[in-house]
Design an enzyme around this catalytic site. Structure first.
Site, PDB file in Angstrom:
ATOM      1  N   GLY A 100       0.807  -1.210   0.000  1.00  0.00           N
ATOM      2  CA  GLY A 100       0.000   0.000   0.000  1.00  0.00           C
ATOM      3  C   GLY A 100       0.840   1.261   0.000  1.00  0.00           C
ATOM      4  O   GLY A 100       0.370   2.318  -0.432  1.00  0.00           O
ATOM      5  N   ASP A 170      -1.110  -6.120  -0.315  1.00  0.00           N
ATOM      6  CA  ASP A 170      -1.439  -5.428   0.930  1.00  0.00           C
ATOM      7  C   ASP A 170      -2.947  -5.252   1.067  1.00  0.00           C
ATOM      8  O   ASP A 170      -3.570  -4.457   0.368  1.00  0.00           O
ATOM      9  CB  ASP A 170      -0.744  -4.064   0.917  1.00  0.00           C
ATOM     10  N   CYS A 208       1.741   3.771   8.281  1.00  0.00           N
ATOM     11  CA  CYS A 208       2.814   2.943   7.744  1.00  0.00           C
ATOM     12  C   CYS A 208       3.519   2.275   8.915  1.00  0.00           C
ATOM     13  O   CYS A 208       3.649   2.861   9.995  1.00  0.00           O
ATOM     14  CB  CYS A 208       3.788   3.816   6.956  1.00  0.00           C
ATOM     15  N   GLY A 209       3.997   1.045   8.709  1.00  0.00           N
ATOM     16  CA  GLY A 209       4.644   0.314   9.792  1.00  0.00           C
ATOM     17  C   GLY A 209       5.853   1.001  10.375  1.00  0.00           C
ATOM     18  O   GLY A 209       6.324   0.629  11.447  1.00  0.00           O
ATOM     19  N   ARG A 245      -0.173  -9.968   9.792  1.00  0.00           N
ATOM     20  CA  ARG A 245       0.867  -9.029  10.209  1.00  0.00           C
ATOM     21  C   ARG A 245       0.482  -8.414  11.547  1.00  0.00           C
ATOM     22  O   ARG A 245      -0.673  -8.055  11.772  1.00  0.00           O
ATOM     23  CB  ARG A 245       1.026  -7.936   9.161  1.00  0.00           C
ATOM     24  N   PRO A 483      12.874  -0.568   2.938  1.00  0.00           N
ATOM     25  CA  PRO A 483      13.724   0.560   2.560  1.00  0.00           C
ATOM     26  C   PRO A 483      13.571   1.732   3.522  1.00  0.00           C
ATOM     27  O   PRO A 483      14.314   2.707   3.418  1.00  0.00           O
ATOM     28  CB  PRO A 483      13.229   0.916   1.151  1.00  0.00           C
ATOM     29  N   THR A 515       9.549  -3.557   0.664  1.00  0.00           N
ATOM     30  CA  THR A 515       8.175  -3.123   0.410  1.00  0.00           C
ATOM     31  C   THR A 515       8.050  -2.224  -0.812  1.00  0.00           C
ATOM     32  O   THR A 515       7.391  -2.569  -1.782  1.00  0.00           O
ATOM     33  CB  THR A 515       7.609  -2.405   1.640  1.00  0.00           C
TER      34      THR A 515
END
Length: 759
Positions: A100, A170, A208-209, A245, A483, A515
């Site tokens: 995503g 995702d 975002c993670g 996740r 990244p 990702t």
């Protein structure tokens, strides 16, 4: 009176077949919260076979299980375009990730590009996935057409590419409740996607993670999402791959404390005399507003009594926050502060530190452990040690933990309500133990587990994997090689980074992915080419085309790449071969790219055929010329017979200030002992001098092999001068007249060189 009808025989057959599907080996470790009959009831009577997703899911899952058993993995990234996805497959990367983050960053025809906050519509990632699947299927058709035009020998020499869409996409948080999850999975299946990851963040506050402020949902909500996804897959008769996740490693908030598995990680105040965290935050904002920072006005969202505000403001004074507030407000009004947000951030940091310290914020298990340690120090003894208590409390529900503490005669003040944020979220202690607890709870409902991490760390991965495999030894896992991490700050050496995916594979991580790697590839490539175009005009494009030819990329023939020959074939079929409007053929500009502009490898192959005949060796040697490593400026020329490399030269090319071409030899090897002392490497060097029109050759290391080789090249007349007096470099000047003689079409001089007996 209502008559109860019995199920139709066809329905009973469908239920039986579905139950057999549930009981198959594929789902041996999967738990479902619904029956086969409930699945069949959702299908209707009109068959709709989702062939691409169904067959890809079955094959992809089998491949992942095979990799897990061998402790190997797929290392991949998320492409930014359909062309990148096709290239990945062509380069042998079996699986593809679609995230995503890149989808959000790209935007669409209706959505602005932006950060990964899941603000895009539910349909956007499936729509992006559909373009990847379509590109892969088209590449497969193009390949099939071209192979049908090959001879049997050509087909035998050309390994076909597996373009099946082995994609994990995702699914975010599911974008809402049960109907949203099922709708999302339906769209993915219809697009041909076989795998999907679902995370345990809260919709609406998803981040975002690798951003802060993450809010988790209670574990039962995550399981409902996973179960809803599986239900939709079963309705569509697709054995899709579900990845669970968790963001618990770095999350700080939870939207509800009803699930017992979350309770050991919830933080509560052990000093309840302090005003609630929410009231203190809002009081600080109101005081800032009243002090002249009028842009801070979030307190107006709430209805707080004056008595509560008064109590909180008294605490702000007592804690020292009020003094800082007045200082920051004065700086803002004078123009010394950069912004209202900067003022609020500074104050919030100070308030959080002060409030948490005074509130004694900790988990219930830690609060009891501290009481046990104190009373043990006073000589008291309990039925379990402090360590045993911590181990018990780490997985116990709050009710069970309180009951056990009461049995030991321990009562502590502990309340999570005062620590709630203005939005009503509970504060939690994130970390690997919490991620393990959530993943163990999700494992029966998922095929693969993924713990999102804040950096790359093999020790953390091992801790997670060992805890999971202690309970579920056959559980596959995935790892985000993000990244967003600065890999040069991970403490890993270059070699450790190179080995990192392999080390993950040994732990059972079968799908490891960068990702939004394609997003950065796209950006860097565009920046480099745009800069080169401004500086060097069309030389920039010529250099790019040279690289395309060197790597034998199908981008060399762009019309063929996108299916021109196949569509000409379709035109011929539909027109009874009467059409005169074919896109390919002599009028296509693609033919310009088929002109051989460099000395081809087949020249060396011809020399080697004669060389092999003279030496009584098999003539099935294949010549390769490619970058030494992917993306490297160094090149490698090598020969092999099958997969085994027999000899090579690693080199680069540079121009000096006088525009003379220098061949810079970094390494040379004859790996097969039987090929030594036969002038094989001499032929390699002659070919390189010929191809690059080299004026001289520099050997960067004066090894005995290099000294010997350059001396023999001088004896053969290819070099006229050889010097090793310039630092650690051997410099050899090419004898262009002798090289021209060796390159004569009659090959007389070259044959004499090959047949020399003294070497």
């Amino acid at each position: 009176m209502t008559t109860k009808t019995s199920p139709r025989p066809q329905e009973d057959d469908a239920v039986r077949e579905t139950q057999e599907w549930f009981d198959s080996r594929r789902f041996a470790d999967i738990t479902r919260l619904y029956s086969a009959r409930q699945v069949v009831e959702q299908r209707g009577s009109i068959a709709n076979d989702h062939t691409v997703a169904r067959e890809a899911a079955a094959a992809f899952h089998d491949r992942l299980r095979e990799l897990f058993d061998r402790r190997e993995s797929i290392t991949t990234f998320g492409p930014y375009s359909p062309g990148q996805a096709v290239t990945m497959k062509r380069q042998g990367i079996e699986g593809i990730y679609l995230g995503g983050w890149a989808t959000s960053a790209k935007g669409s025809d209706t959505e602005d590009p932006g950060p990964d906050l899941a603000g895009y519509p539910l349909s956007q990632v499936p729509a992006e996935a559909a373009t990847l699947v379509r590109a892969l299927l088209t590449a497969d058709r193009n390949q099939g057409y071209l192979r049908s035009r090959m001879s049997e020998q050509e087909r035998a020499r050309t390994t076909p590419v597996d373009f099946r869409p082995f994609i994990i996409a995702d699914a975010d948080t599911g974008h809402g409740g049960d109907p949203h999850v099922r709708n999302l999975i339906r769209r993915f299946v219809e697009a041909g996607v076989p795998g999907y990851h679902i995370e345990d963040q809260r919709p609406g506050t998803k981040k975002c993670g690798h951003q802060g402020g993450k809010v988790l949902v209670a574990q039962d909500e995550q399981i409902k999402r996973l179960n809803a996804a599986r239900f939709q897959l079963d309705v569509m008769n697709v054995g899709g791959i579900i990845v669970a996740r968790t963001d618990a490693e770095a999350a700080t908030l939870l939207d509800g404390r009803g699930d017992e598995r979350d309770q050991p990680f919830i933080l509560g105040a052990t000093n309840v005399a302090i005003p609630a965290y929410k009231i203190c935050i809002l009081a600080m904002m109101r005081c800032l507003n009243q002090a002249g920072v009028e842009e801070i006005n979030g307190h107006l969202l709430y209805s707080i009594s004056e008595a509560e505000y008064a109590e909180a403001e008294a605490w702000l004074v007592q804690s020292g926050v009020m003094a800082l507030l007045q200082e920051k407000a004065a700086a803002f009004k004078s123009g010394a502060a950069s912004s209202a947000e900067a003022v609020l951030d500074a104050l919030s940091d100070r308030l959080v530190t002060a409030w948490e310290s005074e509130a004694g914020l900790e988990t219930y298990g830690d609060a009891v452990a501290e009481m046990m340690e104190f009373r043990t120090g006073e000589g008291e003894r309990f039925e379990m040690s402090v360590d045993e208590w911590r181990q018990f409390a780490g997985t116990a529900s709050l009710q069970s933990a309180k009951a056990r503490a009461r049995e030991m005669g321990i009562t502590v003040i502990w309340n999570p309500e005062p620590a709630k944020t203005p939005e009503g979220f509970y504060q939690i202690r994130g970390g690997i133990p919490y991620a393990i607890a959530k993943s163990l709870a999700s494992a029966p409902f998922a095929d693969i587990l993924w713990m999102e991490t804040k950096t790359a760390n093999i020790a953390d991965a091992r801790q997670f994997a060992e805890a999971i495999h202690a309970v579920y030894p056959d559980q596959m896992m995935a790892y985000n090689l993000s990244p967003s991490f600065n890999w040069d700050t991970t403490g890993m050496s270059d070699e450790e980074m190179r080995r990192f995916p392999g080390e993950l594979a040994k732990l059972g991580f079968v799908f490891n992915f960068i990702t939004y790697g394609g997003h950065q590839i796209d950006g860097v490539a565009a920046e480099e080419f745009a800069g080169a175009l401004k500086q060097d005009g069309m030389l920039a494009l010529a250099r790019l085309q040279r690289k395309i030819r060197l790597t034998e990329s199908p981008y060399r023939t762009p019309q063929t790449l996108v299916g021109g020959p196949r569509l000409d074939g379709a035109l011929a079929a539909s027109s009874g071969r009467t059409a005169t409007t074919k896109a390919m053929g002599k009028d296509s500009t693609q033919h310009q790219h088929l002109v051989q502009t460099e000395v081809p490898k087949k020249v060396l192959e011809g020399w080697l055929a004669r060389w092999a005949e003279h030496n009584g060796l098999p003539s099935d040697l294949r010549v390769h010329l490619r970058p030494h490593r992917a993306g490297s400026e160094l090149l490698e020329l090598w020969i092999d017979r099958g997969a085994e490399k027999l000899a090579n030269v690693v080199f680069g090319t540079i121009h000096d200030r006088k525009e003379r071409m220098i061949l810079s030899v970094r390494d040379q090897n004859t790996f097969d002992e039987a090929l030594r002392q036969k002038r094989l490497i001499t032929l390699f060097h002659l070919f390189l001098v010929h191809r690059y029109k080299a004026d001289s050759a520099h050997y960067v290391s004066p090894t005995e092999d290099n000294r010997y080789q350059t001396a023999k090249m001088k004896d053969h007349g290819i070099f006229k001068e050889v010097s090793s007096e310039i630092g650690d470099i051997i410099v050899a000047e090419v004898d262009t007249e002798r090289v021209a003689e060796l390159l004569e079409p009659d090959m007389k001089a070259l044959s004499k060189l090959i047949e020399k007996t003294d070497d």
